[in-house]
Design a protein around this motif. Structure first.
Motif, mmCIF file in Angstrom:
data_model
loop_
_atom_site.group_PDB
_atom_site.id
_atom_site.type_symbol
_atom_site.label_atom_id
_atom_site.label_comp_id
_atom_site.label_asym_id
_atom_site.label_seq_id
_atom_site.Cartn_x
_atom_site.Cartn_y
_atom_site.Cartn_z
ATOM 1 N N ARG A 1 2.648 1.781 -3.395
ATOM 2 C CA ARG A 1 1.753 2.270 -4.453
ATOM 3 C C ARG A 1 1.259 3.680 -4.164
ATOM 4 O O ARG A 1 1.193 4.523 -5.062
ATOM 5 N N ARG A 2 0.911 3.935 -2.911
ATOM 6 C CA ARG A 2 0.331 5.230 -2.539
ATOM 7 C C ARG A 2 1.285 6.390 -2.804
ATOM 8 O O ARG A 2 0.889 7.457 -3.262
ATOM 9 N N TYR A 3 2.566 6.181 -2.532
ATOM 10 C CA TYR A 3 3.536 7.270 -2.670
ATOM 11 C C TYR A 3 4.458 7.110 -3.880
ATOM 12 O O TYR A 3 5.390 7.892 -4.048
ATOM 13 N N PHE B 1 0.830 -1.210 0.000
ATOM 14 C CA PHE B 1 0.000 0.000 0.000
ATOM 15 C C PHE B 1 0.862 1.257 0.000
ATOM 16 O O PHE B 1 0.639 2.178 -0.788
#
Length: 194
Positions: A58-60, A55
């Motif tokens: 992917r998020r950053y 997570f």
């Protein structure tokens, strides 16, 4: 606005994967001393960390080739250790542990051959491979739940499903990557080997 890919925190997903690798030893110890509830707790932490590193990456936008390798390696180390040690203490059959490990050996050998003969490889897990990993996890958790004297699913159907998916996934990997290798090595032929 600064680019988050340059942040000193960009290595956080890799650090989480490394911590998950470090959990393999305590999980192995818990299985060897027949503390299945402790093993389940540690595996739960590993599972949360697996979701967290993906997570965050992917998020950053902190995905990297190294991160993908570390993530897959951490998962494989934990699964292989659990299968072998559960077989060692008699909670799962040896034939299944060796089948799971054999599939991974075939995949790693194929990846090394690709790297040596073709070039860099980009891991592309198929749906069949993901299903195989999922059933392995479900089976291992069920074995540990049963060993904890908690209600569990019947193990024989899970053993059979795990074995069949290991075999199917291993064959699929060999065929898929062999066809890709053939197409790269023989681009003008337009034919795939029969």
């Amino acid at each position: 606005m600064s680019d988050t890919r340059l942040s000193p925190w960009r290595h956080l997903p890799n650090a989480i994967s490394l911590l998950r690798m470090a959990l393999v030893l305590p999980v192995a110890w818990a299985i060897l001393v027949q503390q299945p509830r402790m093993a389940l707790g540690l595996i739960a932490i590993a599972g949360v960390s697996d979701g967290l590193d993906g997570f965050v990456a992917r998020r950053y936008g902190w995905q990297s080739r190294l991160g993908g390798i570390l993530d897959a390696l951490a998962d494989k180390m934990l699964l292989v250790a659990c299968f072998l040690l559960l077989a060692w203490v008699g909670l799962t059959p040896w034939w299944l542990a060796l089948l799971v490990c054999g599939r991974d050996v075939v995949i790693v050998a194929g990846a090394l051959a690709w790297r040596l003969l073709i070039g860099p490889i980009r891991p592309e897990p198929s749906l069949l491979s993901k299903a195989c990993t999922l059933i392995q996890i479900v089976y291992l958790l069920d074995v540990l739940v049963a060993a904890s004297a908690w209600p569990a699913l019947p193990q024989s159907p899970l053993e059979i499903a795990t074995a069949l998916l290991c075999i199917a996934s291993g064959i699929h990997y060999v065929l898929r990557w062999s066809i890709k290798a053939w197409a790269i090595k023989h681009p003008s032929s337009g034919d795939v080997p029969r």
